[in-house]
Design an enzyme around this catalytic site. Structure first.
Site, mmCIF file in Angstrom:
data_model
loop_
_atom_site.group_PDB
_atom_site.id
_atom_site.type_symbol
_atom_site.label_atom_id
_atom_site.label_comp_id
_atom_site.label_asym_id
_atom_site.label_seq_id
_atom_site.Cartn_x
_atom_site.Cartn_y
_atom_site.Cartn_z
ATOM 1 N N ARG A 266 -12.792 -44.450 22.337
ATOM 2 C CA ARG A 266 -13.603 -44.167 21.153
ATOM 3 C C ARG A 266 -14.884 -43.453 21.572
ATOM 4 O O ARG A 266 -15.617 -43.949 22.423
ATOM 5 C CB ARG A 266 -13.952 -45.465 20.410
ATOM 6 N N ARG A 281 -20.017 -52.157 24.325
ATOM 7 C CA ARG A 281 -19.597 -50.966 23.573
ATOM 8 C C ARG A 281 -19.299 -49.845 24.567
ATOM 9 O O ARG A 281 -20.192 -49.157 25.035
ATOM 10 C CB ARG A 281 -20.692 -50.550 22.590
ATOM 11 N N GLU A 353 -18.736 -59.844 17.664
ATOM 12 C CA GLU A 353 -17.340 -59.592 17.298
ATOM 13 C C GLU A 353 -16.446 -59.475 18.528
ATOM 14 O O GLU A 353 -16.771 -58.783 19.487
ATOM 15 C CB GLU A 353 -17.248 -58.303 16.489
ATOM 16 N N SER A 356 -10.946 -58.411 15.001
ATOM 17 C CA SER A 356 -10.993 -58.079 13.584
ATOM 18 C C SER A 356 -9.559 -58.064 13.079
ATOM 19 O O SER A 356 -8.711 -57.354 13.629
ATOM 20 C CB SER A 356 -11.659 -56.713 13.376
ATOM 21 N N ARG A 394 -14.459 -57.551 25.924
ATOM 22 C CA ARG A 394 -15.422 -58.476 25.324
ATOM 23 C C ARG A 394 -15.076 -59.925 25.659
ATOM 24 O O ARG A 394 -15.972 -60.774 25.747
ATOM 25 C CB ARG A 394 -15.498 -58.252 23.815
#
Length: 428
Positions: A266, A281, A353, A356, A394
């Site tokens: 990403r 990130r 987070e 999801s 994560r």
């Protein structure tokens, strides 16, 4: 994509529900294009009928030996008018499609209405954060002596890339393997290995294109001969979900449960300045993804089940977490309802987070043309769901921070001991 009949029959309601999602829909522009489309469609039908009638008249006149010059000229003119009408119809349909493809999914009635993450609703908390008797360090300080190497990652590829060495690399691999083993062995998912590079129509199917083109890494531009643009996947949801594109399934095939471990890429345009330190990130990260293709009447049941599957991983790792329901203003483009799982990070003294899980309803299925034949022999769109089970990087961050020791070592979670040959600690 939304059902066009819903737009045509309940436009005001759709506009209001899209407004809940912070999307301003130009209803007047839609209505104008829709009226133009209808008018051109009627015009084409009329011209086609007249041309058919004239063509029939030519045959009858020839059988009678009559002059057909005038009728043939009329047919030729009708053909030109029909072609012009068809071109105009195609143009307005393309504008309509572009508008429709830009619309996000409608939120389910159970989703809280709100502008941003401040309106998200906490569902539950599980586990108690550990109390440390020494100064807590973040995952970068804990991991650097053990093999977390951001400097080499930056030297190779720039900011937001990381090299993992030795036991940190093994811990990362063990986490992914443990997640796959749990989902395939206990939760009924079939493991897949899929391409990391996909065609643009595949990204269109799950909703990444055209809206999120800037967040994707394009690796191949389509050639002059019409070849597709190709992109690195931002999640294996893309490739897993599209395995059933352009397919009519049997009702007995449902549900389909798939999982895959893959790198994700990403560019995250617009996110610079957030979480620049460490692995929170990254431009490249690993994730174990869960996807379900289900009967429309079972999708919300499947969503709760999928959240439970993600929770199982956190529970087995004994990591404190919470589950929240995202509000209308914080949901993803294709989702009609989303739960986020957030893991406790002691160095940040907050939850972040880590998964999801979303029910997309028939939104992706309409874009992919994925249907099933129901008990009456009628084709219906399936519902698609996706969820992280979990984001591996994560999870590594959470383990390093929650399992750190005063001497700089990290205790290996009990469930991962078999992946370390029985070792219980790294760093000593």
């Amino acid at each position: 994509m939304l059902d066009t009949q819903l737009l045509r029959n309940n436009l005001d309601q759709v506009v209001a529900r899209l407004a809940d999602r912070k999307f301003k829909f130009d209803a007047d522009a839609f209505s104008a294009m829709e009226n133009e489309r209808k008018s051109l469609q009627t015009r084409m039908q009329e011209l086609q009928a007249r041309r058919n009638s004239s063509s029939k008249a030519i045959g009858e006149a020839k059988r009678k030996g009559e002059d057909v010059t005038a009728i043939m000229a009329e047919v030729a003119n009708l053909g030109d008018e029909l072609k012009a009408a068809e071109e105009a119809f195609a143009a307005v349909q393309a504008r309509l499609d572009a508008l429709l493809f830009s619309l996000p999914n409608l939120a389910h009635e159970s989703v809280p209405v709100g502008p941003d993450e401040s309106a998200n609703v906490e569902v539950r908390r599980v586990g108690t954060p550990r109390q440390f008797d020494f100064e807590v360090r973040d995952h970068v300080d804990v991991g650097a002596p053990l093999g977390l190497d951001a400097e080499t990652g930056a030297k190779l590829s720039g900011a937001r890339f990381t090299v993992l060495r030795n036991d940190i690399a093994r811990l990362h691999r063990a986490l992914a393997q443990f997640m796959l083993d749990t989902h395939t062995g206990q939760h009924g998912y079939t493991e897949l290995y899929t391409p990391y590079i996909v065609n643009d129509n595949v990204l269109f199917g799950t909703g990444q294109l055209p809206k999120f083109a800037e967040d994707m890494f394009k690796v191949q531009k389509g050639g002059e001969e019409g070849g597709p643009d190709q992109y690195l996947i931002s999640t294996s949801e893309i490739s897993l979900t599209n395995t059933v594109r352009d397919t009519v399934l049997k009702a007995e095939d449902l549900p389909i449960r798939m999982t895959a471990h893959s790198p994700c890429f990403r560019s995250e345009a617009g996110s610079y300045g957030r979480d620049t330190r460490g692995m929170i990130r990254q431009h490249q990260f690993d994730k174990v993804e869960m996807v379900q293709i289900v009967h429309p009447e079972r999708s919300f049941e499947a969503l709760e089940q999928m959240v439970g599957h993600a929770e199982t991983i956190l529970q087995k790792l004994e990591l404190p977490y919470r589950v929240i329901t995202l509000c209308t203003g914080d949901m993803g483009f294709a989702s009609m309802k989303t739960y986020d799982l957030e893991v406790w990070l002691p160095a940040q003294n907050t939850y972040r987070e880590i998964s999801s899980c979303s029910n997309c309803g028939d939104f992706q299925a309409r874009r992919m043309m994925t249907r099933f034949k129901d008990e009456n022999g009628k084709n219906q769109y399936v519902h698609t769901l996706n969820g992280s089970g979990l984001a591996v990087g994560r999870t590594l961050v959470a383990v390093l921070e929650n399992y750190q020791n005063a001497d700089g070592s990290v205790t290996i979670p009990t469930v991962l001991h078999p992946y370390f040959g029985g070792r219980t600690v790294i760093g000593r």
